[in-house]
Write an enzyme that holds these catalytic residues in place. Sequence first.
Site, PDB file in Angstrom:
ATOM      1  N   TYR A  53      80.985  26.333   0.370  1.00  0.00           N
ATOM      2  CA  TYR A  53      79.992  27.034   1.196  1.00  0.00           C
ATOM      3  C   TYR A  53      80.667  27.695   2.396  1.00  0.00           C
ATOM      4  O   TYR A  53      81.748  27.305   2.838  1.00  0.00           O
ATOM      5  CB  TYR A  53      78.910  26.068   1.701  1.00  0.00           C
ATOM      6  CG  TYR A  53      79.407  25.124   2.777  1.00  0.00           C
ATOM      7  CD1 TYR A  53      79.321  25.471   4.129  1.00  0.00           C
ATOM      8  CD2 TYR A  53      79.970  23.884   2.444  1.00  0.00           C
ATOM      9  CE1 TYR A  53      79.796  24.616   5.111  1.00  0.00           C
ATOM     10  CE2 TYR A  53      80.435  23.036   3.412  1.00  0.00           C
ATOM     11  CZ  TYR A  53      80.351  23.404   4.754  1.00  0.00           C
ATOM     12  OH  TYR A  53      80.826  22.558   5.725  1.00  0.00           O
ATOM     13  N   PHE A  63      80.393  29.105  11.622  1.00  0.00           N
ATOM     14  CA  PHE A  63      80.587  27.825  12.317  1.00  0.00           C
ATOM     15  C   PHE A  63      81.286  26.793  11.446  1.00  0.00           C
ATOM     16  O   PHE A  63      81.811  25.800  11.940  1.00  0.00           O
ATOM     17  CB  PHE A  63      79.247  27.266  12.839  1.00  0.00           C
ATOM     18  CG  PHE A  63      78.256  26.903  11.748  1.00  0.00           C
ATOM     19  CD1 PHE A  63      78.328  25.689  11.086  1.00  0.00           C
ATOM     20  CD2 PHE A  63      77.238  27.797  11.404  1.00  0.00           C
ATOM     21  CE1 PHE A  63      77.413  25.356  10.104  1.00  0.00           C
ATOM     22  CE2 PHE A  63      76.323  27.464  10.418  1.00  0.00           C
ATOM     23  CZ  PHE A  63      76.407  26.245   9.749  1.00  0.00           C
ATOM     24  N   ASP A  64      81.305  27.033  10.121  1.00  0.00           N
ATOM     25  CA  ASP A  64      81.976  26.064   9.238  1.00  0.00           C
ATOM     26  C   ASP A  64      82.189  26.718   7.873  1.00  0.00           C
ATOM     27  O   ASP A  64      81.426  27.611   7.456  1.00  0.00           O
ATOM     28  CB  ASP A  64      81.141  24.794   9.080  1.00  0.00           C
ATOM     29  CG  ASP A  64      81.948  23.654   8.454  1.00  0.00           C
ATOM     30  OD1 ASP A  64      83.205  23.754   8.439  1.00  0.00           O
ATOM     31  OD2 ASP A  64      81.342  22.683   7.974  1.00  0.00           O
ATOM     32  N   ILE A  83      72.247  17.159   5.594  1.00  0.00           N
ATOM     33  CA  ILE A  83      71.094  17.584   6.387  1.00  0.00           C
ATOM     34  C   ILE A  83      69.954  17.917   5.421  1.00  0.00           C
ATOM     35  O   ILE A  83      70.186  18.319   4.275  1.00  0.00           O
ATOM     36  CB  ILE A  83      71.437  18.799   7.272  1.00  0.00           C
ATOM     37  CG1 ILE A  83      71.904  19.987   6.431  1.00  0.00           C
ATOM     38  CG2 ILE A  83      72.469  18.426   8.327  1.00  0.00           C
ATOM     39  CD1 ILE A  83      72.110  21.266   7.219  1.00  0.00           C
ATOM     40  N   TYR A 109      70.149  20.591  12.405  1.00  0.00           N
ATOM     41  CA  TYR A 109      70.620  19.641  13.416  1.00  0.00           C
ATOM     42  C   TYR A 109      69.671  19.550  14.600  1.00  0.00           C
ATOM     43  O   TYR A 109      70.008  18.975  15.641  1.00  0.00           O
ATOM     44  CB  TYR A 109      72.025  20.039  13.875  1.00  0.00           C
ATOM     45  CG  TYR A 109      73.044  19.852  12.759  1.00  0.00           C
ATOM     46  CD1 TYR A 109      73.584  18.599  12.504  1.00  0.00           C
ATOM     47  CD2 TYR A 109      73.419  20.926  11.961  1.00  0.00           C
ATOM     48  CE1 TYR A 109      74.491  18.418  11.483  1.00  0.00           C
ATOM     49  CE2 TYR A 109      74.340  20.753  10.941  1.00  0.00           C
ATOM     50  CZ  TYR A 109      74.873  19.496  10.691  1.00  0.00           C
ATOM     51  OH  TYR A 109      75.770  19.316   9.674  1.00  0.00           O
ATOM     52  N   PHE A 126      73.569  29.471   5.077  1.00  0.00           N
ATOM     53  CA  PHE A 126      74.619  28.971   4.172  1.00  0.00           C
ATOM     54  C   PHE A 126      74.703  29.870   2.927  1.00  0.00           C
ATOM     55  O   PHE A 126      73.686  30.270   2.347  1.00  0.00           O
ATOM     56  CB  PHE A 126      74.315  27.544   3.706  1.00  0.00           C
ATOM     57  CG  PHE A 126      74.423  26.513   4.803  1.00  0.00           C
ATOM     58  CD1 PHE A 126      75.651  25.949   5.116  1.00  0.00           C
ATOM     59  CD2 PHE A 126      73.299  26.109   5.514  1.00  0.00           C
ATOM     60  CE1 PHE A 126      75.753  25.001   6.121  1.00  0.00           C
ATOM     61  CE2 PHE A 126      73.399  25.160   6.498  1.00  0.00           C
ATOM     62  CZ  PHE A 126      74.619  24.595   6.823  1.00  0.00           C
TER      63      PHE A 126
END
Length: 565
Positions: A53, A63-64, A83, A109, A126
């Site tokens: 992802y 962010f990731d 999550i 989050y 995502f």
Amino acid sequence: MAPGSLLVLFLSILGGPGLGDPGPLEDVVIDRYYIPKICLREAQMGDFVRYHYNGTFKDGKKFDSSYDRGATVAGVVGVGRLITGMDRGLQGMCVNERRHLIVPPHLGYGSIGVAGLIPPDATLYFDVIMLDIWNKEDKLQITTLSKPERCNRTVENSDFVRYHYNGTLLDGTPFDSSYSKDSTYDTYVGTGWLIKGMDQGLLGMCAGEKRSIIIPPFLAYGEKGYGTVIPPQASLVFSVLLVDFHNPKDGVFLEHLEVPESCKRRAVTGDFVRYHYNGTLMDGTLFDSSYSRNHTYNTYIGKGYIIPGMDQGLQGVCVGERRRVVIPPHLAYGENGAGDKIPGSAVLIFDVHVIDFHNPEDPVEIETMYRPESCNLTTHHRDFVRYHYNCSLLDGTELFSSHDYEKPQEVTLGTNKVIEGLNRGLLNMCVGERRVLIIPPHLGHGESGARGVPGSAVLRFEVELLSMEEGVPEGYLFIWHKDPPANLYEQMDLNKDGEIPADEFSTFIKTQVAEGKGRLMPSSDPEKVIADMFKNQDRNQDGKITSEELKLKSDEDREKVHEEL
């Protein structure tokens, strides 16, 4: 919530050319922007999944990313380890499916965020690709892709197998292939040398069978994976072609394809066998053939001149038999193979056609087909005989026949004018008798053969004796039935002029034969025999015989003996 109810129509109905802002989201927004044509399974709650992802904010800032870490993410769906938004967004996905997910803050989050990484109340975006799905209740998945019609035996535990394979991850990513190494993978089954899934997946296969074997991680490399090519918790897909297999306890397997109804004799150790063969591997690959050389393979059996399996496999064959001999590698060329045609540990299959065999001690085999009831006179050494014959190999191949010529065959027995086996086979025959003679090569044309006759061939003659003439002892051209005249020269000199020319000599000899007082050496040309007799007596070759020159053969022999003594 069922996977189908999770799908939400995306931006096109929410307004705006970009991601837009339709207001606060209540649930995950899912865009299935790529769905594979074949979807064998969808991720459900409790399934273990692996996926890649990229995670971004609304403005596109990343962010990731699992790609950046160089490792896929693995986890269980629907049990609270992810999550909530991701848990819901992954459900219903197929392997290789790609989705865009929009996760609202309360399913991500929340108002707390992740310090230094994700601010409070952040909506997360995502881009996900599903790579693997499995469950701890999964079993091995075996699909037979093709299978030979003929399958006499299947793989069992402790068998040694040789197979080709392509190995991929569940998403199709290749990680290994035996084809790229140009060599089969060779190993024992059920002894712990393979991963458990492959140990199980090979059982029951036939040589030549193709299978697809899907192995869940707990039957493969599990949590550790394997090197850099197989990630942890990866399902593996093997496309397998079983080339051959055997068991170390195997002996030679024989299949009698065609056995002649009449089999008077079977080959044993020490026999010399001539046979044709095709040699193949278990997958049908031809590695050798005597037919391609147009020449039989000729050898002794049971004496170690050939591989042990063939030594055993030819025992008990009949002339004309067709036999399949399956030889395990420990009775063939073993782990090393032979040349570039026979791989190591290969099972060999020989389709054999036995042309003939014999033993170096064999005599001429004589079978009398017909013998006249009144048979007072039979052939002997030095007799002159006329006969018809047909000559063939034991497989029926016709070689020669006297019927192809204007006259029958003629020969004086014991003069080395015919092969020894035929000479022996013509002895003690009556006129009119018919025989079948089986002549081994050491009494025929030997290892070298002759024009039209293969080397080391056993010959079959059908002979019929047409006539015979009693012969004379070796070295004689004429013999007297009783004692010769005391005044032989005077009687031979018909005009009493003291010399005997060729015509007087010929007339005298013919008269003796006609009156039954003596006989010439049998021949198709008696004139030549008489001419040879005259030449022998005309010592000085002046065209006439004098009294000093004329000697009986018996006198000549005594003189020679005296001289030698």
